[in-house]
Design an enzyme around this catalytic site. Structure first.
Site, PDB file in Angstrom:
ATOM      1  N   SER A 109       0.732  -1.265  -0.009  1.00 46.88           N
ATOM      2  CA  SER A 109      -0.084   0.047   0.043  1.00 46.88           C
ATOM      3  C   SER A 109       0.826   1.137   0.087  1.00 46.88           C
ATOM      4  O   SER A 109       1.578   1.328  -0.955  1.00 46.88           O
ATOM      5  CB  SER A 109      -1.085  -0.101   1.231  1.00 46.88           C
ATOM      6  OG  SER A 109      -1.998   0.960   1.067  1.00 46.88           O
ATOM      7  N   ASP A 117      -9.476  -3.999  -5.568  1.00 44.28           N
ATOM      8  CA  ASP A 117      -8.876  -3.306  -4.487  1.00 44.28           C
ATOM      9  C   ASP A 117      -9.648  -1.969  -4.129  1.00 44.28           C
ATOM     10  O   ASP A 117      -9.655  -1.400  -4.887  1.00 44.28           O
ATOM     11  CB  ASP A 117      -7.409  -2.983  -4.768  1.00 44.28           C
ATOM     12  CG  ASP A 117      -6.804  -2.578  -3.500  1.00 44.28           C
ATOM     13  OD1 ASP A 117      -7.466  -1.782  -2.593  1.00 44.28           O
ATOM     14  OD2 ASP A 117      -5.475  -2.799  -3.436  1.00 44.28           O
ATOM     15  N   HIS A 171      -7.650  -5.289  -0.291  1.00 39.21           N
ATOM     16  CA  HIS A 171      -6.442  -4.398  -0.677  1.00 39.21           C
ATOM     17  C   HIS A 171      -5.186  -5.317  -0.246  1.00 39.21           C
ATOM     18  O   HIS A 171      -4.818  -5.827   0.911  1.00 39.21           O
ATOM     19  CB  HIS A 171      -6.698  -3.469   0.474  1.00 39.21           C
ATOM     20  CG  HIS A 171      -5.549  -2.340   0.526  1.00 39.21           C
ATOM     21  ND1 HIS A 171      -5.154  -1.769  -0.806  1.00 39.21           N
ATOM     22  CD2 HIS A 171      -5.088  -1.842   1.478  1.00 39.21           C
ATOM     23  CE1 HIS A 171      -4.159  -0.938  -0.406  1.00 39.21           C
ATOM     24  NE2 HIS A 171      -3.921  -0.916   0.773  1.00 39.21           N
TER      25      HIS A 171
END
Length: 455
Positions: A152, A394, A422
């Site tokens: 991320s 996502d 995610h």
């Protein structure tokens, strides 16, 4: 696990201004004979403490930990690395503020309070400086190249490192790839669409489950969820402890639950309880702590204490430092209000549920100085080939950002994960195989590869 700190310059342009102590954690490779070196991990955020995250997930990375020393670190301003704070809640109470001028004044006051509570490290927070810290860490560990796995926000951090230090970039994997180029409003709009797409996928899944509260028609299910959010904003549900479930809190709960497909059954149950029984408990639990508890005692607890609001304070500080469009300029309130009104229709069209909250993020850094333009200028930095993982469902880092960042880096291979949630390393054995082969053996396929969704 071994713990340490490393001193890095607070300001790389003026090292005489002092240093920041960055907290490190290391789990030594279990197969010392075949040790490759160190693998630095970043678990996202920005604002996630890496040392604690490594301790929590060490077993999950055991395959990589055979031949790598696993390294977690708290980026500057986070966790035990001189944590920033805003000294309390970081959201202005919009309902209690009469007009746009008062709201902007409240946001400026909040930014000033963050400056005062955080101390001298706050102006030097941001991905550009954390990337430089990572290169200091690499040298302290004695590694010729930085081998790295970032999730991320950690993907943004890895990309910036590759641009700043292409000659020192080793095997690098970025999972859940962040954008490097999108202006704030565009980023918020793309995020809105990604969240709605993930919710649509959840509702399609729910329609095939027994006793889905919204039945089997996915089109009407979308309408019913939007109606629930509107209804809760007009008439919130009250939990047993007196906590209110508004529509916007319900939207946060749904957004949180969409991060992992494993949370979908809990979301289905929470929505059913709210719809059928007017019971807010499930959605309130999924929404998480939106505002940190009072932390006056924590603020005075002495060295080593992490303020309760540190994760949120660091999230805002890093995102602001990374974006050149956000500035301290005291724009005319009427102009700002009109800009929001002009964007409102497009955000609501993207999602009636997530659009309003995402639109307000445009003001997230009002009152703070403009950030760096370095990240936006990254283009073919000359780093070796790296592996990028994008997931189609996502809700936080949409797949299109993976393709966009791969093009900006100019040397990336994409694994296209057809699943939900995610990041993908923990969700897909196929993705994990690609990642582990590359990090352990240096094997990297060409072109774009695909991994199917897994039940």
């Amino acid at each position: 696990m071994q713990c340490a700190t490393v001193d890095v310059p607070r300001d790389y342009a003026a090292p005489g201004k002092g240093t920041v102590k960055v907290a490190l954690a290391r789990i030594p490779a279990t197969d010392r004979k075949n040790r490759i070196g160190s693998l630095l991990l970043n678990f996202g955020g920005p604002g996630a403490p890496g040392a604690a995250s490594l301790a929590d997930s060490a077993k999950f990375f055991a395959d990589l930990g055979e031949r790598y020393d696993l390294i977690g670190f708290d980026p500057r301003g986070v966790g035990h690395s001189e944590p920033v704070s805003c000294g309390g809640p970081q959201q202005a109470d919009e309902e209690a503020i009469p007009d746009a001028a008062a709201l902007l004044a409240a946001l400026r006051a909040l930014a000033r309070r963050c400056e005062l509570a955080s101390g001298p490290v706050l102006p030097y927070i941001g991905t550009e400086n954390v990337s430089r810290d990572m290169d200091v860490i690499r040298r302290v560990l004695g590694d010729e190249k930085l081998n790295y796995l970032g999730f991320s926000y950690g993907a943004r951090l890895g990309a910036v490192y590759a641009a700043q230090f292409p000659g020192s970039t080793g095997r690098m994997v970025l999972d859940g790839v962040d954008t490097l180029t999108a202006p704030l409003a565009e980023r918020a709009l793309v995020s809105t669409r990604a969240q709605q797409r993930a919710l649509d996928n959840f509702l399609s899944w729910c329609a095939h489950q027994q006793d889905c509260v919204y039945g089997t028609n996915t089109r009407t299910a979308k309408e019913k969820v939007a109606a629930l959010v509107t209804r809760l904003d007009e008439e919130p549900l009250v939990g047993e402890d007196g906590t209110y479930l508004t529509g916007q809190v319900a939207a946060v709960a749904m957004g949180n639950a969409l991060y992992s497909q494993q949370t979908w059954p809990a979301l289905a149950e929470a929505l059913a309880s709210a719809e059928r029984d007017r019971d807010p408990a499930g959605l309130l639990q999924l929404s998480g702590p939106l505002i940190p508890p009072p932390d006056d005692e924590d603020q005075d607890a002495g060295p080593g204490t992490v303020p309760a609001d540190n994760a949120l304070a660091a999230l805002a500080a890093v995102n602001c430092a990374d974006d050149p469009d956000r500035s301290r300029d005291k724009a005319d309130p009427a102009v700002v209000e009109q800009e929001l009104l002009d964007m409102e229709g497009e955000f609501l069209k993207a999602s009636e549920i997530f659009g309003p909250r995402q639109l307000m993020t445009v003001l997230a850094c009002y009152g703070r100085p403009a950030g760096t333009d370095f990240i936006r200028k990254i283009n073919h930095p000359g780093a070796p080939r790296m592996l990028l993982i994008g997931t189609r469902g996502d809700p936080a880092t949409p797949y299109e950002w993976t393709e966009e960042t791969a093009e900006r880096l100019g040397s990336a291979v994409i694994v296209d994960h057809k699943g939900e949630g995610h990041t993908a390393y923990a969700a897909s054995s196929c993705v994990k195989e690609y990642v582990d082969h590359f990090l352990l053996d240096g094997r990297l396929p060409s072109g774009t590869r695909s991994c199917p969704a897994e039940e």
